[in-house]
Structures are given as C-alpha cells and as structure tokens.
Design an enzyme around this catalytic site. Structure first.
Site, PDB file in Angstrom:
ATOM      1  N   LYS A   3       0.841  -1.199   0.000  1.00 16.13           N
ATOM      2  CA  LYS A   3       0.000   0.000   0.000  1.00 16.13           C
ATOM      3  C   LYS A   3       0.873   1.245   0.000  1.00 16.13           C
ATOM      4  CE  LYS A   3      -3.647   2.295   2.669  1.00 16.13           C
ATOM      5  NZ  LYS A   3      -4.625   2.201   3.765  1.00 16.13           N
ATOM      6  N   GLU A  29      10.410  -4.884   4.515  1.00 15.85           N
ATOM      7  CA  GLU A  29      10.520  -6.279   4.065  1.00 15.85           C
ATOM      8  C   GLU A  29      10.173  -6.388   2.584  1.00 15.85           C
ATOM      9  OE1 GLU A  29       8.706  -5.173   6.618  1.00 15.85           O
ATOM     10  OE2 GLU A  29       8.820  -6.506   8.369  1.00 15.85           O
ATOM     11  N   GLY A  64      -4.956  -2.103   5.003  1.00 16.09           N
ATOM     12  CA  GLY A  64      -4.190  -3.246   4.517  1.00 16.09           C
ATOM     13  C   GLY A  64      -4.867  -4.564   4.813  1.00 16.09           C
ATOM     14  N   ARG A  65      -5.373  -4.715   6.049  1.00 12.32           N
ATOM     15  CA  ARG A  65      -5.963  -5.994   6.449  1.00 12.32           C
ATOM     16  C   ARG A  65      -7.386  -6.173   5.932  1.00 12.32           C
ATOM     17  NH1 ARG A  65      -4.603  -2.662  10.479  1.00 12.32           N
ATOM     18  NH2 ARG A  65      -6.264  -1.653  11.689  1.00 12.32           N
ATOM     19  N   GLU A  99      -4.749  -6.805  14.809  1.00 10.21           N
ATOM     20  CA  GLU A  99      -4.211  -5.497  14.406  1.00 10.21           C
ATOM     21  C   GLU A  99      -5.339  -4.458  14.408  1.00 10.21           C
ATOM     22  OE1 GLU A  99      -2.281  -4.257  10.354  1.00 10.21           O
ATOM     23  OE2 GLU A  99      -0.650  -4.859  11.705  1.00 10.21           O
ATOM     24  N   HIS A 119      -5.481 -33.251  17.762  1.00  6.02           N
ATOM     25  CA  HIS A 119      -4.292 -34.036  18.142  1.00  6.02           C
ATOM     26  C   HIS A 119      -3.155 -33.131  18.567  1.00  6.02           C
ATOM     27  CE1 HIS A 119      -6.211 -37.660  16.446  1.00  6.02           C
ATOM     28  NE2 HIS A 119      -6.746 -36.788  15.607  1.00  6.02           N
ATOM     29  N   LYS A 128       9.562  -0.867  13.989  1.00  6.15           N
ATOM     30  CA  LYS A 128      10.258  -0.754  12.695  1.00  6.15           C
ATOM     31  C   LYS A 128      11.411   0.240  12.800  1.00  6.15           C
ATOM     32  CE  LYS A 128       5.930  -1.444  10.085  1.00  6.15           C
ATOM     33  NZ  LYS A 128       4.982  -0.820   9.128  1.00  6.15           N
TER      34      LYS A 128
HETATM   35  O1  F6P Z   1       1.725  -4.402   9.974  1.00 10.42           O
HETATM   36  C1  F6P Z   1       1.735  -3.043   9.665  1.00 10.42           C
HETATM   37  C2  F6P Z   1       1.243  -2.848   8.253  1.00 10.42           C
HETATM   38  O2  F6P Z   1       1.137  -1.478   7.985  1.00 10.42           O
HETATM   39  C3  F6P Z   1      -0.094  -3.528   7.992  1.00 10.42           C
HETATM   40  O3  F6P Z   1      -1.194  -2.796   8.454  1.00 10.42           O
HETATM   41  C4  F6P Z   1      -0.035  -3.684   6.496  1.00 10.42           C
HETATM   42  O4  F6P Z   1      -0.986  -4.624   6.021  1.00 10.42           O
HETATM   43  C5  F6P Z   1       1.411  -4.146   6.316  1.00 10.42           C
HETATM   44  O5  F6P Z   1       2.142  -3.428   7.304  1.00 10.42           O
HETATM   45  C6  F6P Z   1       1.988  -3.943   4.923  1.00 10.42           C
HETATM   46  O6  F6P Z   1       1.880  -2.571   4.585  1.00 10.42           O
HETATM   47  P1  F6P Z   1       2.091  -2.166   3.015  1.00 10.42           P
HETATM   48  O7  F6P Z   1       0.958  -2.830   2.259  1.00 10.42           O
HETATM   49  O8  F6P Z   1       2.033  -0.676   3.001  1.00 10.42           O
HETATM   50  O9  F6P Z   1       3.427  -2.709   2.582  1.00 10.42           O
END
Ligand code: F6P
Length: 535
Positions: free
Chosen positions: A203, A209, A264-265, A350, A381, A501
């Site tokens: 987003k 990452e 995002g979620r 979240e 199990h 972060k």
């Molecule tokens: O975990 C923090 C967060 O901002 C989430 O809300 C989001 O889904 C994820 O990191 C990835 O964010 P982006 O889509 O901006 O890379």
C-alpha cells in the site's frame, strides 16, 4: 457517550453474567425459553446454541449495541465518513465490492467507480496474461505469479489462494513476505524468470521487508533474463504510491492502485487481490467479491437479532468482557482454510489490539482476545486437550461445510462428526457422575472430568465456494468492526507497529559492527555482540 462500562446496559449485562457464571451450559442449552440460536445470511449459518448466552443475555447484548449507536456507526462506515479518526480516513473496503450503480462520494470522488475501474483494468490485464497476449520478454507465456508483500498485502491473498487452490486454472501463485532471505530463496527455487510475473504488493511502497524482497527478486529477474531492460515486462505494482512504483521501474500501465480508504488488512478485494485473480481467473474472483457484497448487504439490512456480523461481534464482547475469556480459537474443519487463522490474526488483533479509545483515553474494557487456530481434525491431536481440560476457557469458532470438494470413502462425514463432537464436548463437557455411570475406574474419574462451558459458535455453509469464502471474510471483517464500536476504539489504525520498525532500522548498523550507531539498552548490546561473535 462516555465509557461503555458506565452505561446501564453494561451494568445489566454484568448482572446477567453473574447468573450465567453460576449456570452450566448444560442448563442453558436445556432452557425451553431460550429461543432461536441460529441465524442465516449471505449463504452462511451462524449457530450460537453452544454459547453461554440465554435469551436474557442476548437481549442485553442487543440493547448494548443500540446504546453504543452501532447502527449509526455502520451507516457512517458504508457512506464514507472518516471514521478512522486518527488517520482522518474513510473506511471503504465495502466500496471495493459494491454493486454496480452504487455511489459513495468522498471529497467529490466516487470511490465505487474508482474501484470498479481498477478491477476492470485488473481483469483486462488478467485476460491478456492468461490468453498469452501479454507475455514475458522472451515471448514465453507466464506460468507463475510471485506476490511480494507482507501483512495485509500477503495474508489475504495467501489465504484466498489456498482456499481456492483446486480452482487455480491460471498462473500458479507463490508468495514472498518475510525479510528472512530463506523465504525468497525457497519460493523462487524452481521458478523460471522467463515465465514468472512478479507483483510488488505494498500500500505504501515503503515497507522494509517488501522493498528488500522486491529488490532481491528484481535482481533474480535481471540475472535470469536476456537484458536488464526486459525486467519491466515481468514487474507489476499494487499500491497507493504510484510514483514510488514508477521510480522502482514498474511501467505505468502495470501499476494497479488503491486508496487510503482501504486498510491493509481489509484489502484483498482491491488490487492487492491481483495474484488471486491471475490464479483463479476473473469470474471466480468476481464470485469472491459477490459473496463479500452479499454479507455487506446482509450487515446493512438484517435486524440486529438476525444479523450475523452483529451477533458474532456481540458474542465476542460477551466472551471477552463478561465471561473473561482472553483467547479465541478458529477451527476450520476444511483443509483449504488452513491459512484462515493466520489471516484472522491480523484482521482482529491489528484492528482491535488497542488500549486507548477513540476519545484518546485508556479503555475500561478488555479488547481483542488472542486469536489462533488450526484446521480440524489436526487441532484435536495438538491443543484440544487444553481446550477441554485446561485451566483457561477458550472461545471457539468451528467452521464446517456440508459437502466436501473432495470426498473419499465418506471421510467428509467423519470430519463433520468430529467437528460436531468437539463442539458438543467443549460446551457440555463430561461430569464425574457421567463418568462413573460409564464405569470409569474411580481413580481415573478426576482425570477424565471435562468441565465444558467452553463457548463455541458453529459457522456452516453448503460447500467452500468463492462466494461462501467472500461471505466468510466479510462476516469476520464486520464482526471485528462491531466489537470495535462496542469497545469504543479505532479498529482501522495500527500505531503500535510503527516504533518497532524504527528500532530495527537503528539496529542494523550495530549488527554490521558500527558500535556507535545507536544508543541501545545493555541487553540489546549484549545480544548484538553475542550474535556477531557467532557470525
Ligand atoms: O503491519 C503493519 C502494516 O502497515 C499492515 O497494516 C499492512 O498490512 C502491512 O504493514 C503492509 O503494509 P504495506 O501494504 O504498506 O506494505
């Protein structure tokens, strides 16, 4: 409105809870005056008959929802009010799947039209890729798609792709999320750059990452293609940050955008879902959105007492705050939903893992429970021992489908029998008297007693289709929102994930040997030195 715990409706429920705590589920279930305990909507059935909820408690919960202005908050969300107050944003994941002809205007822009246009562009691109009209730089047809993303840019697409795995007729979907290089290494192993399409799903297009993995995979493409200039044919961006995507080398026509009013979620129905569309095709992806839309319409229209997200959300508040159950297990008796618990962890924790209310003051309630889970029957199990005989009650969601997509020798009936048996034993347990009557040796009775009173909701549908999956996703999205409204929190920001972060960024140079890079606690410095000594 002040604190929800100061309302008369809350106090009424506290009184009711004292009575319920003295009443075993066996007696609640046997109460002839209990009334209906199943509701249906959007093709799903919600059965709360194994919840420690009497007719009085249910009425009290519905009154609490009314006192909290739930209906008004739902309307505010669907109509684009900036209910994400700390980020001053609307919350319009529902606009992503709204019926054609619907309009939601925010700042003069029709969000539904925007979403429809992007989805049409996604469909055109998907058709071009799957027909071979759009190919890799060497002319080879794409066979695989790699989605690089994390959190909501990964968990939703992964869960849906796995849930619809036997409906993959297009590109084989693969997912890289962790910055641990092993994730990319293992995902790329065996893939051919010439036939691989890479989606960078972010987003913000800044997540560490995702950008690190995007650079790593871009290099993998450069190394595997005839010329570095050809990489653009293999890159797609899914983002709100079109400029950053272009700077990365993604061709403008390969950027599929979405907007700040999509959390995002809550984004799998947006461009973030492109990997799914490329895997299962446009029609099946549209079926997924149709299921979401059906649940949206049910949520808007159904009376609260028959409204699945309202009922599920209120049950969540009841178990968390009135029965003091701090954890919730999601147990899908459907192997294709094996990634559903992981997806719901971000969605619920979240969203509602908060301790400050919309008014900026500490909440006076317990908010999101710890959510976890595994498919049945495997969980039986593994952790069901704790569920049945542990010292801490667990609230469970058991999800079943009447028909399997692959029934072999009646195994599906055995799966269903296990699901219903577990739900029954969770609720009713097995008493010492019953054990004695069953002839259990006296010295073992104490060890075999199961207290029961583990509340369980049974969610069912005819079969796991894209439509049912969409309805299930929207059910949990809206139930999460209902909980947040009752708790008086903002379910749509996530300030708690930002600081970690920043600290991580400061620690990298320390781990690289620059001892002066950051002022850190002694225990961190000691760990850095120990790890460096082993490198
Ligand atoms: O975990 C923090 C967060 O901002 C989430 O809300 C989001 O889904 C994820 O990191 C990835 O964010 P982006 O889509 O901006 O890379």
């Amino acid at each position: 409105m002040g604190k929800v715990t100061d309302t008369p409706q809350w106090h009424t429920l506290e009184q009711a809870a004292q009575q319920v705590r003295r009443t075993h589920m066996r007696d609640i279930a046997a109460d002839p005056g209990r009334g209906r305990t199943v509701a249906s909507g959007a093709g799903l059935h919600l059965d709360w008959s194994r919840q420690r909820v009497s007719a009085e408690v249910l009425a009290g919960l519905l009154e609490l929802a009314r006192a909290c202005g739930l209906h008004q908050r739902v309307e505010a969300m669907f109509t684009g009010e900036r209910i994400n107050a700390t980020e001053k944003r609307a919350v319009l994941h529902t606009a992503l799947r709204a019926a054609p002809g619907k309009h939601v205007i925010v700042d003069g822009v029709d969000c539904v039209a925007l979403a429809s246009a992007t989805r049409a562009a996604m469909a055109t691109f998907t058709d071009a890729v799957l027909s071979g009209a759009a190919r890799g730089c060497t002319g080879a047809q794409f066979t695989d798609v790699v989605n690089i993303g994390i959190g909501g840019s990964d968990l939703g697409p992964v869960m849906v792709a796995e849930a619809l795995r036997d409906q993959v007729t297009g590109l084989r979907p693969h997912f890289i999320s962790n910055i641990d290089p092993t994730d990319a290494f293992e995902t790329l192993r065996g893939l051919n750059p010439e036939t691989t399409l890479v989606l960078i799903a972010s987003k913000t297009f800044t997540t560490a990452e995702t950008m690190a993995n995007a650079r790593l995979v871009r290099q993998w493409l450069v190394d595997g293609l005839p010329a570095a200039s050809d990489v653009g044919q293999h890159l797609v961006a899914l983002s709100t940050a079109v400029g950053l995507a272009s700077d990365f080398g993604v061709l403008p026509e390969r950027v599929f955008g979405f907007w700040d009013w999509v959390g995002g979620r809550y984004s799998v129905a947006s461009a973030i879902g492109l990997s799914v569309m490329l895997a299962v095709g446009v029609d099946t992806f549209e079926e997924l959105l149709a299921g979401m839309r059906a649940m949206d319409e049910h949520f808007l229209a159904a009376p609260s007492g028959e409204n699945l997200p309202v009922l599920m959300g209120l049950l969540g508040v009841w178990n968390r705050d009135f029965l003091d159950i701090p954890t919730r297990a999601v147990l899908p008796y459907e192997q294709y939903l094996h990634r559903l618990p992981a997806y719901l962890q971000q969605l619920t924790m979240e969203s509602n893992g908060k301790s400050v209310g919309l008014d900026g003051t500490p909440v006076t309630v317990q908010t999101a429970p710890i959510l976890w889970g595994e498919p049945g029957t495997n969980g039986q199990h593994s952790f069901h021992q704790l569920i049945h005989q542990g010292t801490q009650a667990v609230a469970c969601d058991v999800i079943v489908f009447a028909r399997s997509r692959h029934d072999a020798a009646g195994q599906h009936l055995t799966l269903l029998a296990n699901a219903l048996a577990q739900a029954q034993v969770m609720a009713l347990g097995r008493s010492a008297t019953e054990l004695a009557e069953a002839g259990v040796a006296a010295d073992l009775i104490a060890h075999k007693v199961m207290p029961g009173n583990r509340p369980c909701t049974l969610i069912s549908a005819p079969m796991l289709t894209a439509h049912a999956l969409g309805a299930l996703i929207a059910l949990y999205e809206h139930a999460t929102f209902v909980e947040g409204v009752i708790w008086g929190i903002n379910s749509f920001d996530q300030w708690g994930v930002e600081y970690g972060k920043e600290v991580a960024t400061a620690l990298v140079p320390l781990l690289q040997g620059d001892r002066a890079a950051a002022d850190v606690p002694e225990f961190t410095q000691a760990s850095v030195e120990l790890l460096r000594s082993m490198q």
